[in-house]
Design a protein around this motif. Structure first.
Motif, PDB file in Angstrom:
ATOM      1  N   PHE A 134      60.546 -14.845  12.488  1.00 17.62           N
ATOM      2  CA  PHE A 134      59.436 -14.641  13.658  1.00 17.62           C
ATOM      3  C   PHE A 134      60.356 -14.273  14.837  1.00 17.62           C
ATOM      4  O   PHE A 134      60.651 -15.280  15.521  1.00 17.62           O
ATOM      5  N   TYR A 135      60.240 -13.119  15.358  1.00 16.76           N
ATOM      6  CA  TYR A 135      60.873 -12.786  16.415  1.00 16.76           C
ATOM      7  C   TYR A 135      59.928 -12.686  17.543  1.00 16.76           C
ATOM      8  O   TYR A 135      58.797 -12.767  17.281  1.00 16.76           O
ATOM      9  N   THR A 136      60.211 -12.533  18.856  1.00 16.91           N
ATOM     10  CA  THR A 136      59.171 -12.270  19.885  1.00 16.91           C
ATOM     11  C   THR A 136      58.973 -10.917  19.748  1.00 16.91           C
ATOM     12  O   THR A 136      59.725  -9.955  19.648  1.00 16.91           O
ATOM     13  N   PRO A 137      57.435 -10.274  19.914  1.00 16.04           N
ATOM     14  CA  PRO A 137      57.185  -8.977  20.055  1.00 16.04           C
ATOM     15  C   PRO A 137      57.473  -8.113  21.364  1.00 16.04           C
ATOM     16  O   PRO A 137      57.743  -6.800  21.120  1.00 16.04           O
ATOM     17  N   ARG A 138      58.021  -8.822  22.504  1.00 11.89           N
ATOM     18  CA  ARG A 138      58.332  -8.157  23.573  1.00 11.89           C
ATOM     19  C   ARG A 138      59.372  -9.086  24.219  1.00 11.89           C
ATOM     20  O   ARG A 138      59.557 -10.315  23.867  1.00 11.89           O
ATOM     21  N   VAL A 139      60.076  -8.719  25.167  1.00  9.52           N
ATOM     22  CA  VAL A 139      61.022  -9.473  26.067  1.00  9.52           C
ATOM     23  C   VAL A 139      59.967 -10.396  27.061  1.00  9.52           C
ATOM     24  O   VAL A 139      59.431  -9.849  27.955  1.00  9.52           O
ATOM     25  N   LEU A 140      60.020 -11.510  26.600  1.00  8.82           N
ATOM     26  CA  LEU A 140      59.182 -12.598  27.355  1.00  8.82           C
ATOM     27  C   LEU A 140      59.599 -12.810  28.805  1.00  8.82           C
ATOM     28  O   LEU A 140      58.813 -12.858  29.890  1.00  8.82           O
ATOM     29  N   THR A 141      60.853 -12.943  29.258  1.00  9.51           N
ATOM     30  CA  THR A 141      61.559 -13.114  30.415  1.00  9.51           C
ATOM     31  C   THR A 141      62.825 -12.811  30.519  1.00  9.51           C
ATOM     32  O   THR A 141      63.554 -13.111  29.145  1.00  9.51           O
ATOM     33  N   THR A 142      63.465 -12.306  31.362  1.00 11.65           N
ATOM     34  CA  THR A 142      64.940 -12.523  31.241  1.00 11.65           C
ATOM     35  C   THR A 142      65.544 -13.609  32.215  1.00 11.65           C
ATOM     36  O   THR A 142      66.648 -14.114  32.283  1.00 11.65           O
ATOM     37  N   ASN A 143      64.684 -14.569  32.718  1.00 12.81           N
ATOM     38  CA  ASN A 143      65.160 -15.848  33.435  1.00 12.81           C
ATOM     39  C   ASN A 143      64.569 -17.063  32.642  1.00 12.81           C
ATOM     40  O   ASN A 143      63.552 -17.670  33.312  1.00 12.81           O
ATOM     41  N   SER A 144      65.314 -17.267  31.613  1.00  8.20           N
ATOM     42  CA  SER A 144      64.444 -18.404  30.797  1.00  8.20           C
ATOM     43  C   SER A 144      64.930 -19.881  31.210  1.00  8.20           C
ATOM     44  O   SER A 144      64.504 -20.866  30.777  1.00  8.20           O
ATOM     45  N   LEU A 145      65.347 -19.806  32.435  1.00  7.28           N
ATOM     46  CA  LEU A 145      65.559 -21.116  33.258  1.00  7.28           C
ATOM     47  C   LEU A 145      64.627 -21.247  34.139  1.00  7.28           C
ATOM     48  O   LEU A 145      64.762 -22.539  34.865  1.00  7.28           O
ATOM     49  N   VAL A 146      63.915 -20.634  34.332  1.00  5.84           N
ATOM     50  CA  VAL A 146      62.546 -20.846  35.166  1.00  5.84           C
ATOM     51  C   VAL A 146      61.261 -20.926  34.564  1.00  5.84           C
ATOM     52  O   VAL A 146      60.895 -20.310  33.433  1.00  5.84           O
ATOM     53  N   PHE A 147      60.634 -22.112  34.903  1.00  6.74           N
ATOM     54  CA  PHE A 147      59.837 -22.699  34.184  1.00  6.74           C
ATOM     55  C   PHE A 147      58.305 -22.505  34.799  1.00  6.74           C
ATOM     56  O   PHE A 147      58.169 -22.943  35.901  1.00  6.74           O
ATOM     57  N   GLU A 148      57.427 -21.838  34.403  1.00  7.37           N
ATOM     58  CA  GLU A 148      56.049 -21.241  35.249  1.00  7.37           C
ATOM     59  C   GLU A 148      54.889 -21.693  34.337  1.00  7.37           C
ATOM     60  O   GLU A 148      54.812 -21.192  33.173  1.00  7.37           O
ATOM     61  N   ARG A 149      54.225 -22.635  34.718  1.00  8.67           N
ATOM     62  CA  ARG A 149      53.293 -23.415  34.111  1.00  8.67           C
ATOM     63  C   ARG A 149      52.374 -22.151  33.202  1.00  8.67           C
ATOM     64  O   ARG A 149      51.946 -22.031  32.086  1.00  8.67           O
ATOM     65  N   GLY A 150      51.799 -21.180  34.206  1.00  9.19           N
ATOM     66  CA  GLY A 150      50.834 -20.269  33.521  1.00  9.19           C
ATOM     67  C   GLY A 150      51.294 -19.250  32.334  1.00  9.19           C
ATOM     68  O   GLY A 150      50.830 -18.997  31.498  1.00  9.19           O
ATOM     69  N   LYS A 151      52.721 -18.933  32.715  1.00  5.19           N
ATOM     70  CA  LYS A 151      53.098 -18.045  31.859  1.00  5.19           C
ATOM     71  C   LYS A 151      53.375 -18.797  30.526  1.00  5.19           C
ATOM     72  O   LYS A 151      53.207 -18.161  29.339  1.00  5.19           O
ATOM     73  N   MET A 152      53.863 -19.736  30.525  1.00  2.39           N
ATOM     74  CA  MET A 152      54.305 -20.884  29.353  1.00  2.39           C
ATOM     75  C   MET A 152      53.091 -20.868  28.366  1.00  2.39           C
ATOM     76  O   MET A 152      53.054 -21.020  27.327  1.00  2.39           O
ATOM     77  N   SER A 153      52.065 -21.288  28.953  1.00  2.57           N
ATOM     78  CA  SER A 153      50.787 -21.499  28.446  1.00  2.57           C
ATOM     79  C   SER A 153      50.500 -20.107  27.868  1.00  2.57           C
ATOM     80  O   SER A 153      49.867 -20.340  26.573  1.00  2.57           O
ATOM     81  N   GLY A 154      50.600 -18.940  28.363  1.00  2.00           N
ATOM     82  CA  GLY A 154      50.163 -17.858  27.917  1.00  2.00           C
ATOM     83  C   GLY A 154      51.058 -17.436  26.593  1.00  2.00           C
ATOM     84  O   GLY A 154      50.661 -17.039  25.772  1.00  2.00           O
ATOM     85  N   TRP A 155      52.416 -17.852  26.752  1.00  2.64           N
ATOM     86  CA  TRP A 155      53.455 -17.667  25.636  1.00  2.64           C
ATOM     87  C   TRP A 155      53.281 -18.506  24.572  1.00  2.64           C
ATOM     88  O   TRP A 155      53.221 -17.917  23.280  1.00  2.64           O
ATOM     89  N   TRP A 156      52.527 -19.678  24.531  1.00  5.68           N
ATOM     90  CA  TRP A 156      52.260 -20.547  23.537  1.00  5.68           C
ATOM     91  C   TRP A 156      51.029 -20.007  22.881  1.00  5.68           C
ATOM     92  O   TRP A 156      51.271 -19.628  21.599  1.00  5.68           O
ATOM     93  N   GLN A 157      50.211 -19.157  23.379  1.00  2.00           N
ATOM     94  CA  GLN A 157      48.808 -18.676  22.882  1.00  2.00           C
ATOM     95  C   GLN A 157      49.519 -17.359  22.010  1.00  2.00           C
ATOM     96  O   GLN A 157      48.977 -17.054  21.088  1.00  2.00           O
ATOM     97  N   GLU A 158      50.432 -16.662  22.755  1.00  2.00           N
ATOM     98  CA  GLU A 158      50.845 -15.604  22.250  1.00  2.00           C
ATOM     99  C   GLU A 158      51.607 -15.742  20.959  1.00  2.00           C
ATOM    100  O   GLU A 158      51.578 -15.052  19.834  1.00  2.00           O
TER     101      GLU A 158
END
Length: 300
Positions: free
Chosen positions: A263-287
Motif C-alpha cells: 500500500f503506497y501513498t497515491p500522491r506526495v503527501l509532504t516533502t517536510n515530514s518533520l512538520v506536524f500540522e493537525r489539519g493535514k494529518m487528520s486529512g491524511w488519516w481519512q485519505e
C-alpha cells in the motif's frame, strides 16, 4: 505443514504516519484482517502497539493532534508558512544552545519519549506481553553498524519505550541515544520497511504500508540553507534504502511463496515530514482509510 502467519509492516515517514494509520484502520476494522506480527520503523513504530491491541481510536487521537512541541524539547528549525508553501528555516538560537550544552545533534526530542510513555502505559504493555501477537521495532545501532529488531516480548517496559523513541529519532535533527553502551538512531537509517524481517519471522502473508508514492514523483526544490541540503540528502538516501528494502522483500516473498500486498501513498503527501500540522494529518488519516478501501475493492 507450516502454520499461516500474517504480518502488518509499516514504514518510516514522520507525520505521514497518519496515512498509514488510516490504511491500517481499514484493514483491521473493515476487512477484519488479523495479524500475528506487527513490525514498525520510525513513525510506524508509534502505531504498532496500539494496532496490536486494537486501540485504533486512541492512537488516531494522538496522531492527528501531535504538534512540534509534543516531539521536540529543543526544536532545531522554524516552520514558516507562505500561502500554501511551508518552508523550514534553521533556528540558529536553538541549534547553538544544543551545541553549547555539548549535545551531539541539532535538536532534542525528549518530549516525544514522554508522549510515548504517556500513551503506552504499563498496563498496555503488560496486556501486550500476554497476547500472542508479536510487536517488533526496528532501530539502527550506529556503534555496531547494524539494524536491530526489538521484540516487545523480549523487552522490559522502559526498554520498549526507549526502542520506540529511538526508532523515531531522525538524527541529526533529533536525539542521539546511548543505550547498552551503543549509540542508536532512527530505524529508517538502516531499514525503512521491514518486509524481509517479517518473512524471516515466519510471515506467510504480509501487508506493507509504504509512506511514499510507488513511482518517483518528487522533484526536490533547490536547497536554501544547510538544513534544506541535509533534508534533501537524507531524503535521497532513504528513498534508495526503501527501494532496496522493497526489492529484496519482493524477491524473498516470491522465493518463499509469501503473499505480499503493498500500500503506497497515491500522491506526495509532504516533502517536510518533520512538520506536524493537525489539519493535514487528520486529512491524511481519512485519505489512508479511503485509499485502502479503493485498493481492496479494485483487487477483489
Amino acid at each position: 505443514m507450516h502454520m499461516s502467519k500474517s504480518a502488518l509492516v509499516i514504514s518510516g515517514g514522520g507525520s505521514k504516519g497518519a496515512f498509514a494509520g488510516g490504511v491500517a484502520q481499514y484493514l483491521v476494522e473493515e476487512t477484519k484482517q488479523q495479524y500475528d506480527l506487527f513490525l514498525g520503523t520510525s513513525t510506524g513504530s508509534l502505531l504498532v502497539s496500539h494496532l496490536a491491541l486494537n486501540k485504533i481510536e486512541e492512537i488516531k487521537r494522538v496522531f492527528i493532534s501531535v504538534t512540534q512541541d509534543d516531539v521536540f524539547d529543543n526544536c532545531p528549525f522554524l516552520v514558516r508558512k507562505k500561502g500554501v508553501l511551508t518552508r523550514i528555516k534553521i533556528n540558529h538560537f536553538n541549534v547553538l544552545k544544543n551545541f553549547l550544552r555539548g549535545k551531539k545533534t541539532f535538536g532534542e526530542s525528549n518530549n516525544l519519549r514522554n508522549l510515548i510513555s504517556r500513551e503506552i502505559t504499563i498496563p498496555y504493555f503488560e496486556k501486550l506481553q500476554k497476547e500472542t501477537q508479536e510487536v517488533v521495532i526496528c532501530v539502527s545501532n550506529l556503534s555496531s553498524n547494524k539494524v536491530e529488531y526489538k521484540s516487545l516480548q523480549e523487552s522490559t517496559y522502559e526498554d520498549f519505550i526507549d526502542w520506540i523513541w529511538i526508532s523515531c529519532n531522525y538524527v541529526p535533527f533529533m536525539t542521539l541515544v546511548t543505550k547498552n553502551g551503543c549509540e542508536y538512531a532512527d530505524g529508517g537509517l538502516g531499514c525503512i520497511i521491514a518486509i524481509e524481517e517479517a518473512i524471516r519471522r515466519g510471515a506467510t502473508h504480509v501487508d506493507a504500508i509504504i509512506l511514499n508514492t510507488e513511482f518517483q514523483q518528487t522533484n526536490r526544490v533547490h536547497s536554501r540553507n544547510a538544513f534544506d541540503a541535509l533534508g534533501s540528502i537524507f531524503g535521497f538516501i532513504s528513498d534508495r534504502i526503501e527501494y532496496q528494502n522493497l526489492k529484496i522483500g519482493a524477491l524473498v516473498a516470491h522465493e518463499k511463496n509469501v503473499k505480499l500486498r503493498l500500500f503506497y501513498t497515491p500522491r506526495v503527501l509532504t516533502t517536510n515530514s518533520l512538520v506536524f500540522e493537525r489539519g493535514k494529518m487528520s486529512g491524511w488519516w481519512q485519505e489512508g482509510w479511503q485509499f485502502a478501501q479503493q485498493t481492496i475493492k479494485n483487487k477483489v
